[in-house]
Design an enzyme around this catalytic site. Structure first.
Site, PDB file in Angstrom:
ATOM      1  N   LYS A  97       0.745  -1.105  -0.024  1.00 46.27           N
ATOM      2  CA  LYS A  97       0.049  -0.025   0.152  1.00 46.27           C
ATOM      3  C   LYS A  97       0.741   1.072   0.117  1.00 46.27           C
ATOM      4  CE  LYS A  97      -4.011   2.181   0.462  1.00 46.27           C
ATOM      5  NZ  LYS A  97      -3.399   3.006  -0.755  1.00 46.27           N
ATOM      6  N   LYS A 133       5.562   2.108  -2.832  1.00 48.48           N
ATOM      7  CA  LYS A 133       5.570   3.439  -3.754  1.00 48.48           C
ATOM      8  C   LYS A 133       5.601   3.328  -5.107  1.00 48.48           C
ATOM      9  CE  LYS A 133       5.017   7.621  -2.032  1.00 48.48           C
ATOM     10  NZ  LYS A 133       4.273   8.249  -0.788  1.00 48.48           N
ATOM     11  N   GLY A 172      -2.521   8.305  -4.148  1.00 51.26           N
ATOM     12  CA  GLY A 172      -1.830   9.391  -4.746  1.00 51.26           C
ATOM     13  C   GLY A 172      -0.795   9.832  -3.922  1.00 51.26           C
ATOM     14  N   ASP A 173      -0.223  10.840  -4.556  1.00 48.36           N
ATOM     15  CA  ASP A 173       1.151  11.626  -3.893  1.00 48.36           C
ATOM     16  C   ASP A 173       1.352  12.705  -4.452  1.00 48.36           C
ATOM     17  OD1 ASP A 173       3.330  10.817  -1.463  1.00 48.36           O
ATOM     18  OD2 ASP A 173       4.541  11.625  -3.105  1.00 48.36           O
ATOM     19  N   SER A 386      -6.902   5.924   3.848  1.00 47.44           N
ATOM     20  CA  SER A 386      -7.040   5.091   2.867  1.00 47.44           C
ATOM     21  C   SER A 386      -7.322   3.618   3.456  1.00 47.44           C
ATOM     22  CB  SER A 386      -5.495   4.880   2.019  1.00 47.44           C
ATOM     23  OG  SER A 386      -5.232   6.050   1.133  1.00 47.44           O
TER      24      SER A 386
HETATM   25  P1  NDP Z   1       0.571  17.785  -4.141  1.00 46.72           P
HETATM   26  O1  NDP Z   1       1.142  17.609  -5.371  1.00 46.72           O
HETATM   27  O2  NDP Z   1      -0.781  18.089  -3.968  1.00 46.72           O
HETATM   28  O3  NDP Z   1       1.647  19.075  -3.893  1.00 46.72           O
HETATM   29  C1  NDP Z   1       2.809  19.288  -3.512  1.00 46.72           C
HETATM   30  C2  NDP Z   1       3.511  20.687  -3.030  1.00 46.72           C
HETATM   31  O4  NDP Z   1       4.567  20.388  -2.816  1.00 46.72           O
HETATM   32  C3  NDP Z   1       3.241  21.756  -4.173  1.00 46.72           C
HETATM   33  O5  NDP Z   1       2.839  22.843  -3.379  1.00 46.72           O
HETATM   34  C4  NDP Z   1       4.412  21.607  -4.748  1.00 46.72           C
HETATM   35  O6  NDP Z   1       4.717  22.948  -5.455  1.00 46.72           O
HETATM   36  C5  NDP Z   1       5.502  21.471  -3.793  1.00 46.72           C
HETATM   37  N1  NDP Z   1       6.616  20.730  -4.264  1.00 46.72           N
HETATM   38  C6  NDP Z   1       6.818  19.631  -4.816  1.00 46.72           C
HETATM   39  N2  NDP Z   1       7.948  19.376  -5.170  1.00 46.72           N
HETATM   40  C7  NDP Z   1       8.626  20.371  -4.712  1.00 46.72           C
HETATM   41  C8  NDP Z   1      10.196  20.585  -4.765  1.00 46.72           C
HETATM   42  N3  NDP Z   1      11.071  19.722  -5.314  1.00 46.72           N
HETATM   43  N4  NDP Z   1      10.368  21.867  -4.164  1.00 46.72           N
HETATM   44  C9  NDP Z   1       9.704  22.604  -3.567  1.00 46.72           C
HETATM   45  N5  NDP Z   1       8.174  22.302  -3.606  1.00 46.72           N
HETATM   46  C10 NDP Z   1       7.915  21.175  -4.176  1.00 46.72           C
HETATM   47  O7  NDP Z   1       1.361  16.843  -3.323  1.00 46.72           O
HETATM   48  P2  NDP Z   1       0.985  16.504  -1.734  1.00 46.72           P
HETATM   49  O8  NDP Z   1       0.359  17.711  -0.993  1.00 46.72           O
HETATM   50  O9  NDP Z   1       0.169  15.364  -1.807  1.00 46.72           O
HETATM   51  O10 NDP Z   1       2.393  15.954  -1.287  1.00 46.72           O
HETATM   52  C11 NDP Z   1       3.323  16.679  -0.219  1.00 46.72           C
HETATM   53  C12 NDP Z   1       3.996  15.938   0.473  1.00 46.72           C
HETATM   54  O11 NDP Z   1       3.278  15.077   1.469  1.00 46.72           O
HETATM   55  C13 NDP Z   1       4.934  14.741  -0.139  1.00 46.72           C
HETATM   56  O12 NDP Z   1       6.100  14.831   0.512  1.00 46.72           O
HETATM   57  C14 NDP Z   1       3.989  13.642  -0.024  1.00 46.72           C
HETATM   58  O13 NDP Z   1       4.974  12.510  -0.174  1.00 46.72           O
HETATM   59  C15 NDP Z   1       3.620  13.885   1.254  1.00 46.72           C
HETATM   60  N6  NDP Z   1       2.434  13.040   1.858  1.00 46.72           N
HETATM   61  C16 NDP Z   1       1.326  12.932   0.934  1.00 46.72           C
HETATM   62  C17 NDP Z   1      -0.027  12.301   1.220  1.00 46.72           C
HETATM   63  C18 NDP Z   1      -1.023  12.217   0.741  1.00 46.72           C
HETATM   64  O14 NDP Z   1      -2.085  11.696   0.890  1.00 46.72           O
HETATM   65  N7  NDP Z   1      -1.259  12.946  -0.590  1.00 46.72           N
HETATM   66  C19 NDP Z   1       0.338  11.302   2.640  1.00 46.72           C
HETATM   67  C20 NDP Z   1       1.463  11.340   3.180  1.00 46.72           C
HETATM   68  C21 NDP Z   1       2.385  12.191   2.853  1.00 46.72           C
HETATM   69  P3  NDP Z   1       4.905  22.902  -7.095  1.00 46.72           P
HETATM   70  O15 NDP Z   1       3.510  22.913  -7.557  1.00 46.72           O
HETATM   71  O16 NDP Z   1       5.610  24.063  -7.539  1.00 46.72           O
HETATM   72  O17 NDP Z   1       5.573  21.819  -7.854  1.00 46.72           O
HETATM   73  O1  2IT Z   2       2.995   9.118   1.669  1.00 45.58           O
HETATM   74  C1  2IT Z   2       1.805   8.561   1.672  1.00 45.58           C
HETATM   75  O2  2IT Z   2       1.414   8.041   2.778  1.00 45.58           O
HETATM   76  C2  2IT Z   2       0.943   8.558   0.761  1.00 45.58           C
HETATM   77  N1  2IT Z   2       1.040   9.187  -0.326  1.00 45.58           N
HETATM   78  C3  2IT Z   2      -0.465   7.921   1.198  1.00 45.58           C
HETATM   79  C4  2IT Z   2      -0.251   6.700   0.611  1.00 45.58           C
HETATM   80  C5  2IT Z   2      -1.778   5.931   0.464  1.00 45.58           C
HETATM   81  O3  2IT Z   2      -1.715   4.841   0.091  1.00 45.58           O
HETATM   82  O4  2IT Z   2      -3.016   6.566   0.984  1.00 45.58           O
END
Ligand code: NDP
Ligand code: 2IT
Length: 453
Positions: A97, A133, A172-173, A386
């Site tokens: 997952k 992942k 997603g991520d 999830s």
């Molecule tokens: P989104 O795609 O919705 O948003 C990502 C954000 O981070 C955007 O503002 C983006 O800016 C910025 N960003 C991405 N890459 C970079 C970079 N190299 N340098 C600076 N800013 C950057 O993603 P999420 O909000 O879903 O994910 C954000 C973080 O949270 C990640 O680390 C992800 O692994 C983690 N995460 C997400 C989960 C989820 O359920 N979605 C669960 C747990 C963790 P720009 O638009 O300019 O690229």
């Molecule tokens: O980093 C994370 O935990 C996620 N992007 C969510 C993974 C999931 O299976 O919901």
């Protein structure tokens, strides 16, 4: 792993040398493994049953890595080629997952570190989920809806062979939200003639869970609230710096505002905005429309709200605040940033993103004895919901917002308690150590029970 008369540091160094030899040049994977091993090696020295069964060696080698070519046709009729990946890290406590990341810079190193982290995060949730992942170096920026759809279809055309509701359940991520997950799901349905719930984070119309979209950000704030409460404090009246302006950052901000904290910053990869008056709910609604409907840039905030400032090419860590929520990407806080945050009086860091603080930054937090919730605990709310989406799909039923939110709060509180159980060092709670040991034990016990396979 043989310890002989070696010290903990020598054992750790020896292990890491072998690990680096097996994974050359993969700096993020090496960093994530070192962060965990630094707590697990001393723990194993006291618990021979794990040591004898070579669990650290086994847990730092992914079960399997799949890479594949993805061809698709853009709006101009040009054929485009990207690389797709799925890293299935460990399925001892449940089906693989973890999310899919679409970002131009995605490399195997990133997905190996993320799948490794996911295994321990998923374990912490208490739900039966293994770790994985995946993703692609596909760049979603500037692509039309139809291009996104065609890419998702091409990606799933290969991936579908390796996933299944009892095998591997992606989500997603970065760069992958409910739109992309639902396109991927559509292609899975087309190819298999089954509407089997093989992905989470789906659109509500096709079996997604209420609160999944909000869960990672909300969960990080619930975790911070638990940590503050353990010290007799609360979020109300505190100031917060948040990085990112995607899914995690926006919903962390929403919950912070609801709890009476003042959110001062948001960012994207081009820079950050600072609103000294605070980003209130009305401004946040405007940001949601900007980011999720128009897919605009955070710099546009200052045109709409001229009291705010935009700092191009910078990150928000120099802004004075009580709390920090890094919610963008890995290694976005280095040692100098961390020192600046401590000098500014920061009391708590909760990692919404995966591995946003580098190891030197974490040492700065720990030396200053501030509250630090590492990613595998602080952002576990997303994958936890999830897991709840999988449970609802299996029941062919769904829970209300309140029901899911209550379960999410309970899971975050349980994770907090388990970190306290394993991380208390006198009057300091080492949440990092607590998360590493609590996350490790559940997976390690399952591997011991299953035998050498
Ligand atoms: P989104 O795609 O919705 O948003 C990502 C954000 O981070 C955007 O503002 C983006 O800016 C910025 N960003 C991405 N890459 C970079 C970079 N190299 N340098 C600076 N800013 C950057 O993603 P999420 O909000 O879903 O994910 C954000 C973080 O949270 C990640 O680390 C992800 O692994 C983690 N995460 C997400 C989960 C989820 O359920 N979605 C669960 C747990 C963790 P720009 O638009 O300019 O690229
Ligand atoms: O980093 C994370 O935990 C996620 N992007 C969510 C993974 C999931 O299976 O919901």
């Amino acid at each position: 792993m043989e310890f002989g008369n070696l010290s903990t540091d020598q054992v750790l160094d020896q292990f890491m040398q072998g690990f680096a030899r097996r994974n050359p040049g993969e700096e993020n994977f090496q960093q994530a493994v070192h962060e965990l091993a630094a707590d697990i090696v001393p723990f194993m020295m006291q618990h021979p049953k794990y040591r004898k069964m070579h669990l650290l060696e086994r847990l730092t080698e992914p079960d399997r890595i799949i890479t594949f070519r993805v061809n698709w046709v853009d709006d101009h009729g040009c054929i485009r080629t990207n690389r797709g990946y799925r890293v299935q890290h460990n399925n001892s406590i449940g089906p693989y997952k973890g999310g899919l990341r679409f970002h131009k810079d995605v490399k195997l190193d990133d997905l190996k570190f993320l799948a490794f982290e996911q295994t321990f995060k998923n374990s912490l949730t208490g739900l039966p989920m293994g770790g994985a992942k995946g993703g692609s170096d596909f760049n979603p920026k500037g692509k039309s809806d139809l291009e996104i759809m065609r890419f998702c279809q091409a990606f799933m055309t290969h991936l579908y062979r390796y996933i299944g509701p009892h095998t591997d359940v992606p989500a997603g991520d970065i760069g992958v939200g409910s739109r992309e997950v639902s396109f991927l799901y559509g292609q899975f349905k087309r190819m298999t003639n089954e509407l089997t719930p093989v992905l989470t984070g789906k659109d509500l119309a096709v079996g997604g869970s209420l609160i999944r979209m909000e869960a990672t950000g909300y969960g990080a704030v619930y975790m911070a609230a638990n940590m503050l409460e353990a010290k007799g404090e609360s979020l109300a009246g505190k100031t917060a710096i948040v990085s990112g302006s995607g899914n995690v950052a926006v919903y962390a901000s929403e919950k912070l505002i609801e709890k009476g904290a003042k959110v001062l910053t948001l960012s994207d990869s081009a820079g950050f905005i600072f609103d000294k008056d605070g980003i209130d709910s009305e401004k946040l609604e405007w940001i949601k429309e900007l980011k999720f409907e128009r897919r605009g840039r955070i710099s546009e905030y200052v045109d709409q709200f001229p009291n705010a400032e935009y700092f191009e090419g910078e990150r928000p860590w120099k802004i004075q605040a009580d709390l920090a929520f890094p919610c963008a990407t890995q290694n976005e806080i280095d040692e100098a940033d961390a020192k600046q945050m401590i000098a500014n009086g920061c009391q708590l860091v909760a990692e919404g993103a995966n591995m946003p603080s580098n190891e030197a930054a974490i040492r700065v937090y720990q030396d200053a004895r501030i509250m630090f919730a590492p990613a595998k605990a602080a952002n576990a709310g997303g994958v936890a919901v999830s897991g709840l989406e999988m449970a609802q799909n299996s029941m062919r039923y769904h829970w209300s917002r309140e029901e899911v939110d209550t379960k999410l709060q309970t899971i975050m509180a349980d994770i907090h308690n388990r970190m306290v159980e394993y991380g208390t060092e006198g009057d300091y709670i080492n949440y990092q150590k607590g998360a590493n040991i609590a996350g490790f034990i559940k997976v390690a016990d399952a591997m011991l029970a299953l035998g050498v396979i």
